[in-house]
Design a protein around this motif. Sequence first.
Motif, PDB file in Angstrom:
ATOM      1  N   ALA A 185       0.816  -1.219   0.000  1.00 26.47           N
ATOM      2  CA  ALA A 185       0.000   0.000   0.000  1.00 26.47           C
ATOM      3  C   ALA A 185       0.844   1.261   0.000  1.00 26.47           C
ATOM      4  N   VAL A 186       1.961   1.251   0.724  1.00 20.04           N
ATOM      5  CA  VAL A 186       2.759   2.459   0.862  1.00 20.04           C
ATOM      6  C   VAL A 186       3.431   2.847  -0.449  1.00 20.04           C
ATOM      7  N   LEU A 187       3.523   1.945  -1.398  1.00 23.57           N
ATOM      8  CA  LEU A 187       4.138   2.286  -2.681  1.00 23.57           C
ATOM      9  C   LEU A 187       3.408   3.419  -3.387  1.00 23.57           C
ATOM     10  N   PHE A 188       2.144   3.595  -3.056  1.00 23.93           N
ATOM     11  CA  PHE A 188       1.325   4.581  -3.763  1.00 23.93           C
ATOM     12  C   PHE A 188       1.156   5.895  -3.001  1.00 23.93           C
ATOM     13  N   GLN A 189       1.571   5.939  -1.744  1.00 18.73           N
ATOM     14  CA  GLN A 189       1.243   7.096  -0.918  1.00 18.73           C
ATOM     15  C   GLN A 189       1.912   8.370  -1.416  1.00 18.73           C
ATOM     16  N   GLU A 320       7.405  -6.926  16.092  1.00 20.67           N
ATOM     17  CA  GLU A 320       7.220  -6.382  14.757  1.00 20.67           C
ATOM     18  C   GLU A 320       6.293  -7.282  13.949  1.00 20.67           C
ATOM     19  N   LEU A 321       5.379  -6.659  13.194  1.00 21.19           N
ATOM     20  CA  LEU A 321       4.464  -7.372  12.311  1.00 21.19           C
ATOM     21  C   LEU A 321       4.770  -7.001  10.866  1.00 21.19           C
ATOM     22  N   TYR A 322       4.781  -8.008  10.000  1.00 28.19           N
ATOM     23  CA  TYR A 322       5.014  -7.807   8.575  1.00 28.19           C
ATOM     24  C   TYR A 322       3.868  -8.454   7.808  1.00 28.19           C
ATOM     25  N   PHE A 323       3.096  -7.633   7.084  1.00 28.18           N
ATOM     26  CA  PHE A 323       2.022  -8.167   6.259  1.00 28.18           C
ATOM     27  C   PHE A 323       1.579  -7.096   5.269  1.00 28.18           C
ATOM     28  N   ASP A 324       0.773  -7.501   4.300  1.00 32.95           N
ATOM     29  CA  ASP A 324       0.312  -6.618   3.242  1.00 32.95           C
ATOM     30  C   ASP A 324      -1.067  -6.080   3.585  1.00 32.95           C
ATOM     31  N   THR A 325      -1.184  -4.763   3.729  1.00 32.17           N
ATOM     32  CA  THR A 325      -2.488  -4.173   4.009  1.00 32.17           C
ATOM     33  C   THR A 325      -3.294  -3.900   2.741  1.00 32.17           C
ATOM     34  N   LEU A 326      -2.647  -3.905   1.577  1.00 33.40           N
ATOM     35  CA  LEU A 326      -3.318  -3.442   0.365  1.00 33.40           C
ATOM     36  C   LEU A 326      -4.601  -4.198   0.055  1.00 33.40           C
ATOM     37  N   PRO A 327      -4.625  -5.551   0.069  1.00 40.68           N
ATOM     38  CA  PRO A 327      -5.881  -6.228  -0.265  1.00 40.68           C
ATOM     39  C   PRO A 327      -6.956  -6.083   0.800  1.00 40.68           C
ATOM     40  N   LEU A 328      -6.619  -5.492   1.939  1.00 35.28           N
ATOM     41  CA  LEU A 328      -7.603  -5.243   2.986  1.00 35.28           C
ATOM     42  C   LEU A 328      -8.282  -3.887   2.812  1.00 35.28           C
ATOM     43  N   VAL A 329      -7.667  -3.001   1.996  1.00 33.51           N
ATOM     44  CA  VAL A 329      -8.215  -1.651   1.823  1.00 33.51           C
ATOM     45  C   VAL A 329      -8.585  -1.346   0.372  1.00 33.51           C
ATOM     46  N   ALA A 330      -8.293  -2.270  -0.568  1.00 33.74           N
ATOM     47  CA  ALA A 330      -8.603  -2.052  -1.978  1.00 33.74           C
ATOM     48  C   ALA A 330      -8.972  -3.380  -2.611  1.00 33.74           C
ATOM     49  N   ASP A 331      -9.986  -3.371  -3.494  1.00 36.05           N
ATOM     50  CA  ASP A 331     -10.374  -4.608  -4.162  1.00 36.05           C
ATOM     51  C   ASP A 331      -9.437  -4.898  -5.328  1.00 36.05           C
ATOM     52  N   ALA A 332      -9.606  -6.065  -5.938  1.00 32.34           N
ATOM     53  CA  ALA A 332      -8.662  -6.526  -6.952  1.00 32.34           C
ATOM     54  C   ALA A 332      -8.603  -5.584  -8.150  1.00 32.34           C
ATOM     55  N   ASP A 333      -9.747  -5.081  -8.601  1.00 31.20           N
ATOM     56  CA  ASP A 333      -9.754  -4.170  -9.740  1.00 31.20           C
ATOM     57  C   ASP A 333      -9.022  -2.873  -9.421  1.00 31.20           C
ATOM     58  N   THR A 334      -9.237  -2.362  -8.229  1.00 28.95           N
ATOM     59  CA  THR A 334      -8.557  -1.127  -7.819  1.00 28.95           C
ATOM     60  C   THR A 334      -7.049  -1.340  -7.751  1.00 28.95           C
ATOM     61  N   ILE A 335      -6.621  -2.474  -7.239  1.00 27.62           N
ATOM     62  CA  ILE A 335      -5.189  -2.763  -7.144  1.00 27.62           C
ATOM     63  C   ILE A 335      -4.568  -2.824  -8.538  1.00 27.62           C
ATOM     64  N   ARG A 336      -5.239  -3.483  -9.470  1.00 31.94           N
ATOM     65  CA  ARG A 336      -4.705  -3.544 -10.828  1.00 31.94           C
ATOM     66  C   ARG A 336      -4.593  -2.144 -11.444  1.00 31.94           C
ATOM     67  N   THR A 337      -5.592  -1.318 -11.208  1.00 28.46           N
ATOM     68  CA  THR A 337      -5.554   0.042 -11.729  1.00 28.46           C
ATOM     69  C   THR A 337      -4.399   0.841 -11.118  1.00 28.46           C
ATOM     70  N   LEU A 338      -4.176   0.691  -9.829  1.00 28.12           N
ATOM     71  CA  LEU A 338      -3.083   1.400  -9.168  1.00 28.12           C
ATOM     72  C   LEU A 338      -1.735   1.007  -9.763  1.00 28.12           C
ATOM     73  N   PHE A 339      -1.528  -0.266  -9.989  1.00 23.66           N
ATOM     74  CA  PHE A 339      -0.242  -0.692 -10.543  1.00 23.66           C
ATOM     75  C   PHE A 339      -0.089  -0.227 -11.988  1.00 23.66           C
ATOM     76  N   ARG A 340      -1.166  -0.187 -12.741  1.00 24.31           N
ATOM     77  CA  ARG A 340      -1.076   0.335 -14.116  1.00 24.31           C
ATOM     78  C   ARG A 340      -0.659   1.800 -14.101  1.00 24.31           C
ATOM     79  N   LYS A 341      -1.237   2.572 -13.195  1.00 25.74           N
ATOM     80  CA  LYS A 341      -0.879   3.979 -13.098  1.00 25.74           C
ATOM     81  C   LYS A 341       0.571   4.166 -12.629  1.00 25.74           C
ATOM     82  N   LEU A 342       1.001   3.315 -11.718  1.00 19.00           N
ATOM     83  CA  LEU A 342       2.363   3.414 -11.229  1.00 19.00           C
ATOM     84  C   LEU A 342       3.367   3.111 -12.339  1.00 19.00           C
ATOM     85  N   ALA A 343       3.013   2.218 -13.239  1.00 19.58           N
ATOM     86  CA  ALA A 343       3.922   1.822 -14.310  1.00 19.58           C
ATOM     87  C   ALA A 343       3.848   2.724 -15.532  1.00 19.58           C
ATOM     88  N   SER A 344       2.859   3.617 -15.573  1.00 15.39           N
ATOM     89  CA  SER A 344       2.678   4.459 -16.774  1.00 15.39           C
ATOM     90  C   SER A 344       3.626   5.651 -16.781  1.00 15.39           C
TER      91      SER A 344
END
Length: 344
Positions: A185-189, A320-344
């Motif tokens: 999740a923090v990759l997009f902040q 210390e806890l290590y885990f991915d929060t992204l799928p808990l705050v964004a659905d699969a379609d939103t995640i795909r869109t975020l990565f497309r925007k990050l790569a554009s």
Amino acid sequence: MGKGRRGLVGIAMATAVVAATVTVTTAQAQPRGVTDAVRSDCPTVRAKVDRLEGRITPNACAFMQRQITFGELPTGTPPAYGDLGHPRVRAYLDIFDPEATLWEAGGEPQRGRTAIGTSITGSLALAPSLAYRGTDVVADGSTVMFGQWNEVTLKGRTIAYPQIARNVLGDEGRTLQARRYYDRAVLFQDTLPGDAPAPLFAGIADSGEPGAGTPGVLGGEEVPDRLAAWNAEDVDALLARTAGARLSGPGLDTPLTTEAGKRACLERLFATADLHLKAGQVAEGTTTTYVEWYGTASGDMGTGIPFGIVERFGPAGEWELYFDTLPLVADADTIRTLFRKLAS
């Protein structure tokens, strides 16, 4: 996602992101103890990481040397998608057994060197600056928990973040089964601030007096009760074992030291997702223990989402806890869109 984008979800982004700005973790800050003095078991690795503990077999040493080599090797000209002959891709694949599996948060395991290598070509094409060093590493025979501090540049922003690479080793110290624990999740902040989902733990902070007591290192015999507490969402039990500990985790700018702050963090997690976990690997060192929980999470963003947590219990009261929060705050379609925007 397009070919050049797939790898971003791959190993190059395998992280347990705490903050987009560099935050020194306890594993980085703590001084070497007497147990980390120069020893004859794998001295080349000891010289490269912040702390190395555990039962260090020749296979574990060989694995860690390959892991460090990949982290230090410059990418140079980024590989074309699927170019398994690129020097850095070859160094990466040298970590894995030909029949290896690699799991990363939110997805299904990749199987075999072709799939794993293809993923890293996309990652390096997108983020050729990726580099890391070893932080807090525990080898327990054929299991190695390799803490890393990664740096990468995305959209002109340098992002630094920790990661736990969990590996089960086979012959010659090559990985048979790998899992990566990180928070995407923090990759997009900072890179996509207008599109990034609200952080899961936004607003969580300490209140009241710091907790008392010394938690000590979790022992392997405690795993069944600890697993039951996670699956039952038993906040009291989880906190009782870690009284006095400093809690660090994804999205927390500073460790939480009060019971109120730690309770609020766990309650936010359990209010967001139902966890169904099994015991994974345990790696016990002299002063540090890593414990892995692996399974699925279900909530408003989906059901049966592949999910896992690694807990680290350190020598100076770290939890210390290590885990991915992204799928808990964004659905699969939103995640795909975020990565497309990050790569554009």
